[in-house]
Design a protein around this motif. Structure first.
Motif, PDB file in Angstrom:
ATOM      1  N   HIS A 141      90.126 -10.830-130.491  1.00  0.00           N
ATOM      2  CA  HIS A 141      90.224 -11.799-129.927  1.00  0.00           C
ATOM      3  C   HIS A 141      89.767 -12.790-129.151  1.00  0.00           C
ATOM      4  CE1 HIS A 141      94.765 -10.721-129.176  1.00  0.00           C
ATOM      5  NE2 HIS A 141      93.973  -8.665-128.866  1.00  0.00           N
ATOM      6  N   ALA A 142      89.671 -13.690-128.337  1.00  0.00           N
ATOM      7  CA  ALA A 142      88.351 -14.549-127.900  1.00  0.00           C
ATOM      8  C   ALA A 142      87.412 -13.885-126.343  1.00  0.00           C
ATOM      9  CB  ALA A 142      89.343 -15.232-127.214  1.00  0.00           C
ATOM     10  N   ASN A 143      88.156 -13.329-126.139  1.00  0.00           N
ATOM     11  CA  ASN A 143      87.063 -12.198-124.919  1.00  0.00           C
ATOM     12  C   ASN A 143      86.544 -11.023-125.523  1.00  0.00           C
ATOM     13  OD1 ASN A 143      89.027 -10.018-125.864  1.00  0.00           O
ATOM     14  ND2 ASN A 143      89.515 -10.003-123.841  1.00  0.00           N
ATOM     15  N   GLY A 144      86.636 -10.709-126.753  1.00  0.00           N
ATOM     16  CA  GLY A 144      85.442 -10.271-127.911  1.00  0.00           C
ATOM     17  C   GLY A 144      85.863  -9.259-128.409  1.00  0.00           C
ATOM     18  N   ARG A 145      87.316  -8.359-127.777  1.00  0.00           N
ATOM     19  CA  ARG A 145      87.921  -7.507-128.085  1.00  0.00           C
ATOM     20  C   ARG A 145      88.677  -7.172-129.554  1.00  0.00           C
ATOM     21  NH1 ARG A 145      89.065  -3.696-123.661  1.00  0.00           N
ATOM     22  NH2 ARG A 145      87.792  -3.907-122.239  1.00  0.00           N
ATOM     23  N   ILE A 146      88.820  -5.939-129.887  1.00  0.00           N
ATOM     24  CA  ILE A 146      89.228  -5.723-131.327  1.00  0.00           C
ATOM     25  C   ILE A 146      91.041  -6.332-130.821  1.00  0.00           C
ATOM     26  CG2 ILE A 146      89.814  -4.327-130.935  1.00  0.00           C
ATOM     27  CD1 ILE A 146      88.941  -3.800-134.811  1.00  0.00           C
ATOM     28  N   ALA A 147      91.327  -7.320-131.869  1.00  0.00           N
ATOM     29  CA  ALA A 147      92.920  -7.821-132.007  1.00  0.00           C
ATOM     30  C   ALA A 147      93.801  -7.192-133.900  1.00  0.00           C
ATOM     31  CB  ALA A 147      93.284  -9.076-132.043  1.00  0.00           C
ATOM     32  N   LEU A 148      93.061  -6.525-134.711  1.00  0.00           N
ATOM     33  CA  LEU A 148      93.627  -6.314-135.594  1.00  0.00           C
ATOM     34  C   LEU A 148      92.237  -5.435-136.599  1.00  0.00           C
ATOM     35  CD1 LEU A 148      96.164  -6.404-137.627  1.00  0.00           C
ATOM     36  CD2 LEU A 148      95.399  -8.261-138.317  1.00  0.00           C
ATOM     37  N   GLU A 149      92.975  -4.279-136.470  1.00  0.00           N
ATOM     38  CA  GLU A 149      92.206  -3.323-138.044  1.00  0.00           C
ATOM     39  C   GLU A 149      92.739  -3.109-138.815  1.00  0.00           C
ATOM     40  OE1 GLU A 149      88.399  -1.178-136.941  1.00  0.00           O
ATOM     41  OE2 GLU A 149      90.095   0.386-137.415  1.00  0.00           O
ATOM     42  N   GLU A 150      92.634  -3.586-140.547  1.00  0.00           N
ATOM     43  CA  GLU A 150      93.210  -3.075-141.613  1.00  0.00           C
ATOM     44  C   GLU A 150      92.591  -2.478-142.549  1.00  0.00           C
ATOM     45  OE1 GLU A 150      96.503  -7.130-141.475  1.00  0.00           O
ATOM     46  OE2 GLU A 150      94.254  -7.295-142.606  1.00  0.00           O
ATOM     47  N   GLY A 151      93.226  -1.395-143.316  1.00  0.00           N
ATOM     48  CA  GLY A 151      92.270  -0.703-144.268  1.00  0.00           C
ATOM     49  C   GLY A 151      92.613  -0.686-145.244  1.00  0.00           C
ATOM     50  N   TYR A 152      91.770  -1.287-145.961  1.00  0.00           N
ATOM     51  CA  TYR A 152      92.311  -1.340-147.958  1.00  0.00           C
ATOM     52  C   TYR A 152      91.806   0.264-148.977  1.00  0.00           C
ATOM     53  CZ  TYR A 152      94.276  -5.269-147.248  1.00  0.00           C
ATOM     54  OH  TYR A 152      95.051  -7.066-146.661  1.00  0.00           O
ATOM     55  N   GLY A 153      92.266   0.028-149.399  1.00  0.00           N
ATOM     56  CA  GLY A 153      91.654   1.071-150.419  1.00  0.00           C
ATOM     57  C   GLY A 153      90.805   0.667-151.421  1.00  0.00           C
ATOM     58  N   GLU A 154      90.181   1.666-152.483  1.00  0.00           N
ATOM     59  CA  GLU A 154      89.140   1.527-153.564  1.00  0.00           C
ATOM     60  C   GLU A 154      90.191   0.706-154.762  1.00  0.00           C
ATOM     61  OE1 GLU A 154      86.064   1.750-154.252  1.00  0.00           O
ATOM     62  OE2 GLU A 154      86.480   2.458-151.974  1.00  0.00           O
ATOM     63  N   PRO A 155      89.904  -0.750-155.647  1.00  0.00           N
ATOM     64  CA  PRO A 155      89.976  -1.116-156.374  1.00  0.00           C
ATOM     65  C   PRO A 155      90.833  -0.164-157.837  1.00  0.00           C
ATOM     66  CG  PRO A 155      87.752  -1.639-156.003  1.00  0.00           C
ATOM     67  CD  PRO A 155      87.726  -0.562-154.876  1.00  0.00           C
ATOM     68  N   ASP A 156      91.831  -0.425-157.887  1.00  0.00           N
ATOM     69  CA  ASP A 156      92.708   0.263-159.310  1.00  0.00           C
ATOM     70  C   ASP A 156      91.646  -0.818-160.544  1.00  0.00           C
ATOM     71  OD1 ASP A 156      93.663  -2.247-159.975  1.00  0.00           O
ATOM     72  OD2 ASP A 156      95.467  -2.029-158.918  1.00  0.00           O
ATOM     73  N   ALA A 157      92.443   0.587-161.599  1.00  0.00           N
ATOM     74  CA  ALA A 157      91.952  -0.363-163.064  1.00  0.00           C
ATOM     75  C   ALA A 157      92.201  -1.605-162.901  1.00  0.00           C
ATOM     76  CB  ALA A 157      92.462   0.212-163.882  1.00  0.00           C
ATOM     77  N   ARG A 158      92.903  -3.063-162.361  1.00  0.00           N
ATOM     78  CA  ARG A 158      92.610  -4.086-162.323  1.00  0.00           C
ATOM     79  C   ARG A 158      91.513  -5.153-161.715  1.00  0.00           C
ATOM     80  NH1 ARG A 158      99.207  -5.854-163.071  1.00  0.00           N
ATOM     81  NH2 ARG A 158      99.418  -4.950-165.524  1.00  0.00           N
ATOM     82  N   GLY A 159      90.984  -4.353-160.345  1.00  0.00           N
ATOM     83  CA  GLY A 159      90.510  -5.087-159.394  1.00  0.00           C
ATOM     84  C   GLY A 159      91.186  -4.728-158.697  1.00  0.00           C
ATOM     85  N   ARG A 160      91.962  -4.818-158.408  1.00  0.00           N
ATOM     86  CA  ARG A 160      93.014  -5.031-156.829  1.00  0.00           C
ATOM     87  C   ARG A 160      92.714  -3.640-156.050  1.00  0.00           C
ATOM     88  NH1 ARG A 160      98.457  -6.515-159.756  1.00  0.00           N
ATOM     89  NH2 ARG A 160      98.737  -4.515-160.208  1.00  0.00           N
ATOM     90  N   THR A 161      93.177  -4.179-154.465  1.00  0.00           N
ATOM     91  CA  THR A 161      93.233  -3.002-153.905  1.00  0.00           C
ATOM     92  C   THR A 161      94.823  -3.140-152.776  1.00  0.00           C
ATOM     93  OG1 THR A 161      91.932  -4.612-152.169  1.00  0.00           O
ATOM     94  CG2 THR A 161      90.476  -3.599-153.291  1.00  0.00           C
ATOM     95  N   ARG A 162      94.429  -2.383-152.347  1.00  0.00           N
ATOM     96  CA  ARG A 162      96.089  -2.172-151.965  1.00  0.00           C
ATOM     97  C   ARG A 162      96.178  -2.076-150.149  1.00  0.00           C
ATOM     98  NH1 ARG A 162      99.960   1.921-150.350  1.00  0.00           N
ATOM     99  NH2 ARG A 162      99.029   2.898-151.073  1.00  0.00           N
ATOM    100  N   LEU A 163      96.782  -2.390-148.854  1.00  0.00           N
ATOM    101  CA  LEU A 163      96.192  -3.097-147.267  1.00  0.00           C
ATOM    102  C   LEU A 163      97.569  -1.354-147.110  1.00  0.00           C
ATOM    103  CD1 LEU A 163      96.098  -3.301-144.973  1.00  0.00           C
ATOM    104  CD2 LEU A 163      98.600  -4.389-145.124  1.00  0.00           C
ATOM    105  N   GLN A 164      96.456   0.027-146.602  1.00  0.00           N
ATOM    106  CA  GLN A 164      97.066   1.465-146.577  1.00  0.00           C
ATOM    107  C   GLN A 164      97.190   1.462-145.057  1.00  0.00           C
ATOM    108  OE1 GLN A 164      93.853   3.351-148.522  1.00  0.00           O
ATOM    109  NE2 GLN A 164      93.742   3.378-150.245  1.00  0.00           N
ATOM    110  N   THR A 165      96.247   0.633-144.126  1.00  0.00           N
ATOM    111  CA  THR A 165      96.688   1.208-142.540  1.00  0.00           C
ATOM    112  C   THR A 165      96.786  -0.362-141.655  1.00  0.00           C
ATOM    113  OG1 THR A 165      94.243   1.871-142.740  1.00  0.00           O
ATOM    114  CG2 THR A 165      95.678   3.417-143.011  1.00  0.00           C
ATOM    115  N   ARG A 166      97.096  -0.444-140.562  1.00  0.00           N
ATOM    116  CA  ARG A 166      97.298  -1.260-139.863  1.00  0.00           C
ATOM    117  C   ARG A 166      96.929  -1.040-138.274  1.00  0.00           C
ATOM    118  NH1 ARG A 166     100.364  -5.529-137.862  1.00  0.00           N
ATOM    119  NH2 ARG A 166      99.425  -7.594-138.796  1.00  0.00           N
ATOM    120  N   LYS A 167      96.425  -1.707-137.562  1.00  0.00           N
ATOM    121  CA  LYS A 167      96.334  -1.448-135.701  1.00  0.00           C
ATOM    122  C   LYS A 167      96.014  -2.271-135.188  1.00  0.00           C
ATOM    123  CE  LYS A 167      94.163   3.448-136.759  1.00  0.00           C
ATOM    124  NZ  LYS A 167      92.749   4.153-135.588  1.00  0.00           N
ATOM    125  N   GLU A 168      96.550  -2.008-134.277  1.00  0.00           N
ATOM    126  CA  GLU A 168      96.405  -3.604-133.633  1.00  0.00           C
ATOM    127  C   GLU A 168      96.516  -3.981-132.093  1.00  0.00           C
ATOM    128  OE1 GLU A 168      99.617  -6.948-133.782  1.00  0.00           O
ATOM    129  OE2 GLU A 168     100.127  -5.418-135.485  1.00  0.00           O
TER     130      GLU A 168
END
Length: 366
Positions: free
Chosen positions: A311-338
């Motif tokens: 946020h503009a006041n410096g507090r955290i607004a969103l946190e997303e967690g992605y996993g490790e890359p798969d065989a194609r080098g792509r990653t997947r969103l696994q967790t999300r906090k607001e």
């Protein structure tokens, strides 16, 4: 031919003949073509004329019908227009181009199937364009290309204004400066610590302002070459404010920094580890300098690990967690906090493989 009419399309009439075949226009009698025959074969001199009977061009041909020796073109006033030399159809040696008054416009030299040297001149005899050879090929290249010692060579426009200043030594370009039509510095090239440096300027309020600098790793490429491994690239705004800087290691981008025109940091992207597969940390800021987003990326710029928005006041607004890359080098969103601006948790989700989410009890989100 030899005073007798001959049909050049009838091989039986030219068989065994030696001499000069002349073709004239039936209506005007003007000479249109001359061609030498030797034993019935077109071999030797060829001349071509315009409708008024004025010589346009001439050459010699060999047994294969290819140009051999001197080739020349002429202006209507008879002045030499172009002269070059050929060996079995391939240009070899000096090539000269002149204007209708006999003033040299362009001089070049060909060898090994390519043009190795050229210089072009304006009406005042001043050089306008120049390419130097690796070794002297004509007397004219020596003072221009520094084969008698380092030489300062100025290039001019067609009107005579100074367009560039080049410094050559033994055919190698050491420095170059170019000016725009208004006489302001437009570009600069030089060597610094053995590395090629290219700078580009723009005209801002009657002044030359540096806008881009590209520094290449040391190599054997000529100064004007625009290829090779980069070491650093920097860009400036019209006011002279540094707005972007990129650094490279072994040809791989290792650091990106960007700034707003007010001087505040806009972005910083740097490796978070060693080696070509190292993770990348990118931080984005608002124009007030506050951190707005923090991203962790793979070497291929795929999100991985924890991504954060603030946020503009410096507090955290969103946190997303992605996993490790798969065989194609792509990653997947696994967790999300607001969170809201006060720090209250609004959502805490787990993202499943089918795209659905699993929310913790007691949180409704928004």
């Amino acid at each position: 031919m030899n005073g007798k009419p001959v049909n050049p399309s009838n091989g039986a009439e030219t068989a065994g003949l030696t001499g000069l075949l002349r073709c004239r226009d039936e209506d005007t009698g003007h000479l249109q073509r001359e061609q030498e025959l030797r034993g019935g074969k077109y071999l030797g001199l060829q001349r071509f004329y315009d409708r008024e009977g004025r010589l346009q061009r001439e050459r010699h041909v060999n047994e294969r019908g290819n140009s051999q020796g001197r080739m020349a073109e002429f202006w209507p006033n008879g002045q030499l227009r172009r002269e070059e030399f050929a060996e079995n159809g391939r240009t070899r040696g000096p090539v000269r181009r002149l204007d209708a008054q006999g003033q040299l416009e362009r001089l070049a030299f060909h060898a090994d199937g390519r043009e190795q040297f050229y210089v072009e001149y304006n009406a005042a005899g001043q050089p306008t364009r120049l390419m130097c050879p690796a070794a002297s090929v004509l007397p004219e290249d020596r003072p221009l290309c520094g084969f008698g010692g380092a030489a300062e060579t100025a290039l001019h426009t067609a009107s005579g204004a100074k367009a560039a200043q080049m410094r050559y030594e033994q055919g190698r370009l050491l420095t170059a400066m170019e000016w725009d039509a208004g006489g302001l510095l437009a570009a600069q090239m030089l060597f610094e610590n053995g590395r090629r440096v290219h700078r580009r300027y723009s005209s801002e309020n009657g002044k030359a302002v540096l806008r881009e600098e590209r520094i290449y790793e040391a190599d054997d490429r000529p100064l004007a070459h625009r290829g090779g491994a980069l070491a650093q690239v920097r860009q400036w705004g019209a006011s002279g404010q540094l707005v972007e800087q990129r650094s490279y290691t072994a040809g791989r981008e290792t650091l990106v920094e960007r700034w707003y025109l007010n001087g505040a940091l806009r972005e910083r992207t740097a490796p978070a580890g060693e080696g070509p597969a190292a993770r990348v940390l990118r931080e984005l800021h608002g124009d007030d300098g506050r951190l707005a987003r923090r991203e962790r990326l793979t070497a291929d710029r795929q999100p991985t690990g924890v991504q954060q928005h603030f946020h503009a006041n410096g507090r955290i607004a969103l946190e997303e967690g992605y996993g490790e890359p798969d065989a194609r080098g792509r990653t997947r969103l696994q967790t999300r906090k607001e969170w809201d601006e006060s720090g209250r948790l609004l959502a805490d989700d787990v993202l499943l493989e089918d795209g659905s989410r699993q929310r913790k009890a007691g949180l409704t989100g928004s």
